[in-house]
Design a protein around this motif. Structure first.
Motif, PDB file in Angstrom:
ATOM      1  N   ALA A  47      30.316  39.680 -12.620  1.00  0.00           N
ATOM      2  CA  ALA A  47      31.562  39.609 -11.851  1.00  0.00           C
ATOM      3  C   ALA A  47      31.211  39.658 -10.371  1.00  0.00           C
ATOM      4  CB  ALA A  47      32.499  40.756 -12.221  1.00  0.00           C
ATOM      5  N   ALA A  48      31.951  38.917  -9.567  1.00  0.00           N
ATOM      6  CA  ALA A  48      31.649  38.859  -8.135  1.00  0.00           C
ATOM      7  C   ALA A  48      32.958  38.788  -7.345  1.00  0.00           C
ATOM      8  CB  ALA A  48      30.771  37.655  -7.818  1.00  0.00           C
ATOM      9  N   TYR A  49      32.909  39.314  -6.129  1.00  0.00           N
ATOM     10  CA  TYR A  49      34.079  39.342  -5.251  1.00  0.00           C
ATOM     11  C   TYR A  49      33.781  38.519  -4.013  1.00  0.00           C
ATOM     12  CZ  TYR A  49      37.575  41.245  -2.014  1.00  0.00           C
ATOM     13  OH  TYR A  49      38.588  41.378  -1.111  1.00  0.00           O
ATOM     14  N   CYS A  50      34.651  37.570  -3.708  1.00  0.00           N
ATOM     15  CA  CYS A  50      34.485  36.719  -2.526  1.00  0.00           C
ATOM     16  C   CYS A  50      35.388  37.249  -1.418  1.00  0.00           C
ATOM     17  CB  CYS A  50      34.837  35.274  -2.863  1.00  0.00           C
ATOM     18  SG  CYS A  50      34.551  34.119  -1.517  1.00  0.00           S
ATOM     19  N   ALA A  51      34.786  37.791  -0.389  1.00  0.00           N
ATOM     20  CA  ALA A  51      35.545  38.450   0.677  1.00  0.00           C
ATOM     21  C   ALA A  51      35.524  37.651   1.975  1.00  0.00           C
ATOM     22  CB  ALA A  51      34.985  39.855   0.926  1.00  0.00           C
ATOM     23  N   PHE A  52      35.495  36.327   1.872  1.00  0.00           N
ATOM     24  CA  PHE A  52      35.543  35.501   3.077  1.00  0.00           C
ATOM     25  C   PHE A  52      36.851  35.737   3.813  1.00  0.00           C
ATOM     26  CE2 PHE A  52      32.907  31.966   0.836  1.00  0.00           C
ATOM     27  CZ  PHE A  52      31.777  32.770   0.919  1.00  0.00           C
ATOM     28  N   ASP A  53      36.787  35.682   5.143  1.00  0.00           N
ATOM     29  CA  ASP A  53      38.007  35.716   5.939  1.00  0.00           C
ATOM     30  C   ASP A  53      38.811  34.441   5.701  1.00  0.00           C
ATOM     31  OD1 ASP A  53      37.432  38.178   7.030  1.00  0.00           O
ATOM     32  OD2 ASP A  53      36.429  37.349   8.796  1.00  0.00           O
ATOM     33  N   CYS A  54      40.078  34.479   6.021  1.00  0.00           N
ATOM     34  CA  CYS A  54      40.958  33.332   5.841  1.00  0.00           C
ATOM     35  C   CYS A  54      40.407  32.122   6.596  1.00  0.00           C
ATOM     36  CB  CYS A  54      42.360  33.665   6.339  1.00  0.00           C
ATOM     37  SG  CYS A  54      43.555  32.349   6.105  1.00  0.00           S
ATOM     38  N   GLY A  55      40.284  31.003   5.917  1.00  0.00           N
ATOM     39  CA  GLY A  55      39.812  29.784   6.545  1.00  0.00           C
ATOM     40  C   GLY A  55      38.330  29.515   6.410  1.00  0.00           C
ATOM     41  N   LEU A  56      37.598  30.429   5.772  1.00  0.00           N
ATOM     42  CA  LEU A  56      36.150  30.251   5.647  1.00  0.00           C
ATOM     43  C   LEU A  56      35.725  29.628   4.313  1.00  0.00           C
ATOM     44  CD1 LEU A  56      34.632  33.409   7.391  1.00  0.00           C
ATOM     45  CD2 LEU A  56      34.955  31.100   8.282  1.00  0.00           C
ATOM     46  N   GLY A  57      36.691  29.205   3.500  1.00  0.00           N
ATOM     47  CA  GLY A  57      36.317  28.371   2.374  1.00  0.00           C
ATOM     48  C   GLY A  57      36.261  29.017   1.013  1.00  0.00           C
ATOM     49  N   LYS A  58      37.202  29.906   0.709  1.00  0.00           N
ATOM     50  CA  LYS A  58      37.218  30.498  -0.640  1.00  0.00           C
ATOM     51  C   LYS A  58      37.572  29.447  -1.694  1.00  0.00           C
ATOM     52  CE  LYS A  58      40.027  33.890   0.494  1.00  0.00           C
ATOM     53  NZ  LYS A  58      39.958  33.914   1.976  1.00  0.00           N
ATOM     54  N   THR A  59      38.435  28.498  -1.316  1.00  0.00           N
ATOM     55  CA  THR A  59      38.833  27.457  -2.267  1.00  0.00           C
ATOM     56  C   THR A  59      37.637  26.657  -2.745  1.00  0.00           C
ATOM     57  OG1 THR A  59      41.043  27.247  -1.300  1.00  0.00           O
ATOM     58  CG2 THR A  59      40.229  25.378  -2.572  1.00  0.00           C
ATOM     59  N   LEU A  60      36.837  26.159  -1.819  1.00  0.00           N
ATOM     60  CA  LEU A  60      35.679  25.350  -2.188  1.00  0.00           C
ATOM     61  C   LEU A  60      34.602  26.190  -2.865  1.00  0.00           C
ATOM     62  CD1 LEU A  60      35.354  22.971   0.886  1.00  0.00           C
ATOM     63  CD2 LEU A  60      36.366  22.522  -1.350  1.00  0.00           C
ATOM     64  N   ALA A  61      34.508  27.457  -2.492  1.00  0.00           N
ATOM     65  CA  ALA A  61      33.552  28.342  -3.168  1.00  0.00           C
ATOM     66  C   ALA A  61      33.932  28.496  -4.638  1.00  0.00           C
ATOM     67  CB  ALA A  61      33.511  29.704  -2.474  1.00  0.00           C
ATOM     68  N   ALA A  62      35.235  28.658  -4.917  1.00  0.00           N
ATOM     69  CA  ALA A  62      35.699  28.798  -6.303  1.00  0.00           C
ATOM     70  C   ALA A  62      35.472  27.512  -7.085  1.00  0.00           C
ATOM     71  CB  ALA A  62      37.178  29.180  -6.318  1.00  0.00           C
ATOM     72  N   LEU A  63      35.793  26.383  -6.478  1.00  0.00           N
ATOM     73  CA  LEU A  63      35.594  25.097  -7.146  1.00  0.00           C
ATOM     74  C   LEU A  63      34.109  24.829  -7.373  1.00  0.00           C
ATOM     75  CD1 LEU A  63      38.202  22.960  -5.178  1.00  0.00           C
ATOM     76  CD2 LEU A  63      38.349  23.591  -7.586  1.00  0.00           C
ATOM     77  N   GLY A  64      33.300  25.103  -6.347  1.00  0.00           N
ATOM     78  CA  GLY A  64      31.861  24.891  -6.465  1.00  0.00           C
ATOM     79  C   GLY A  64      31.239  25.775  -7.526  1.00  0.00           C
ATOM     80  N   LEU A  65      31.722  27.019  -7.635  1.00  0.00           N
ATOM     81  CA  LEU A  65      31.211  27.920  -8.671  1.00  0.00           C
ATOM     82  C   LEU A  65      31.525  27.379 -10.063  1.00  0.00           C
ATOM     83  CD1 LEU A  65      30.018  30.574  -9.724  1.00  0.00           C
ATOM     84  CD2 LEU A  65      32.281  31.607  -9.414  1.00  0.00           C
ATOM     85  N   SER A  66      32.751  26.937 -10.282  1.00  0.00           N
ATOM     86  CA  SER A  66      33.142  26.443 -11.602  1.00  0.00           C
ATOM     87  C   SER A  66      32.307  25.234 -12.003  1.00  0.00           C
ATOM     88  CB  SER A  66      34.634  26.079 -11.597  1.00  0.00           C
ATOM     89  OG  SER A  66      35.428  27.220 -11.390  1.00  0.00           O
ATOM     90  N   VAL A  67      32.135  24.297 -11.086  1.00  0.00           N
ATOM     91  CA  VAL A  67      31.348  23.100 -11.386  1.00  0.00           C
ATOM     92  C   VAL A  67      29.889  23.472 -11.657  1.00  0.00           C
ATOM     93  CG1 VAL A  67      30.491  20.925 -10.431  1.00  0.00           C
ATOM     94  CG2 VAL A  67      32.879  21.570 -10.092  1.00  0.00           C
ATOM     95  N   THR A  68      29.353  24.406 -10.883  1.00  0.00           N
ATOM     96  CA  THR A  68      27.955  24.814 -11.055  1.00  0.00           C
ATOM     97  C   THR A  68      27.754  25.576 -12.368  1.00  0.00           C
ATOM     98  OG1 THR A  68      27.723  24.967  -8.651  1.00  0.00           O
ATOM     99  CG2 THR A  68      26.027  26.024  -9.969  1.00  0.00           C
TER     100      THR A  68
END
Length: 211
Positions: A47-68
């Protein structure tokens, strides 16, 4: 420095996602280094927590994780749960950044009515999708199988009883919690197992990312 060089045998893992191939990523798109590093971090943990500030790309991190996860064979069918207001944003980003990946985006009516639920669950379970994207409300509308919920309630009840035995000043609150859990368990004991009921397990999902 000398002490660490001589005696320290364990060091925290440093995440480095520069090695990630990302073959599904569009040729004209790139992920920021911190996004790649977080994906590497999430791949190494249950389990991991993504604590990026707003605008730093949590959306693409989530999508990239799923694809990977799919590329590496770690997960067969990842699911991303997002706020209703972000569903369209996720769908657009998925198509723009990962155009060759296959995403199943739940529409507003896909989980309304038993017939549509069965159709969506069948499509989700049998389809070859790199990720399933739905809203928090849609995910929450899917019940867990009775046996899973019963096991969880038994665990919570045991923990509450243990806590109740140790309490003094807030024993009333714990006793109320006990009565609530026992009531839920009593309802499950009388629940009828409906083989046509669409539960979370019906989707075939084996990894969840919550935005």
């Amino acid at each position: 420095h000398d002490y660490n060089m001589r005696f320290t045998s364990h060091v925290p893992r440093t995440s480095d996602g520069s090695y990630l191939p990302m073959p599904r990523l569009a040729a004209d798109k790139q992920l920021w280094p911190w996004q790649r590093d977080w994906i590497d971090h999430a791949l190494a943990l249950p389990a991991a927590y993504c604590a990026f500030d707003c605008g730093l790309g949590k959306t693409l991190a989530a999508l990239g994780l799923s694809v990977t996860l799919r590329e590496f064979g770690i997960a067969n069918k990842p699911l991303i749960a997002v706020p209703l207001s972000a569903l369209e944003h996720f769908a657009i980003a998925a198509r723009q950044y990962f155009p060759t990946a296959h995403f199943l985006v739940a529409g507003p009516d896909d989980l309304t009515g038993s017939a549509r639920r069965r159709l969506f669950a069948a499509r989700c379970a049998t389809g070859d999708f790199d990720a399933v994207i739905m809203t928090h409300e849609q995910l929450g509308s899917l019940p867990m199988p009775v046996e899973v919920e019963r096991a969880w309630l038994h665990e919570q009840l045991q923990e509450a009883r243990s806590h109740y035995a140790e309490q003094g000043y807030n024993a009333k609150r714990t006793a109320k919690r006990l009565r609530t859990l026992e009531g839920h368990l009593d309802q499950l004991r009388h629940a009828v197992n409906d083989p046509t009921l669409i539960t979370f397990n019906s989707l075939g999902v084996d990894h969840i990312t919550v935005d």
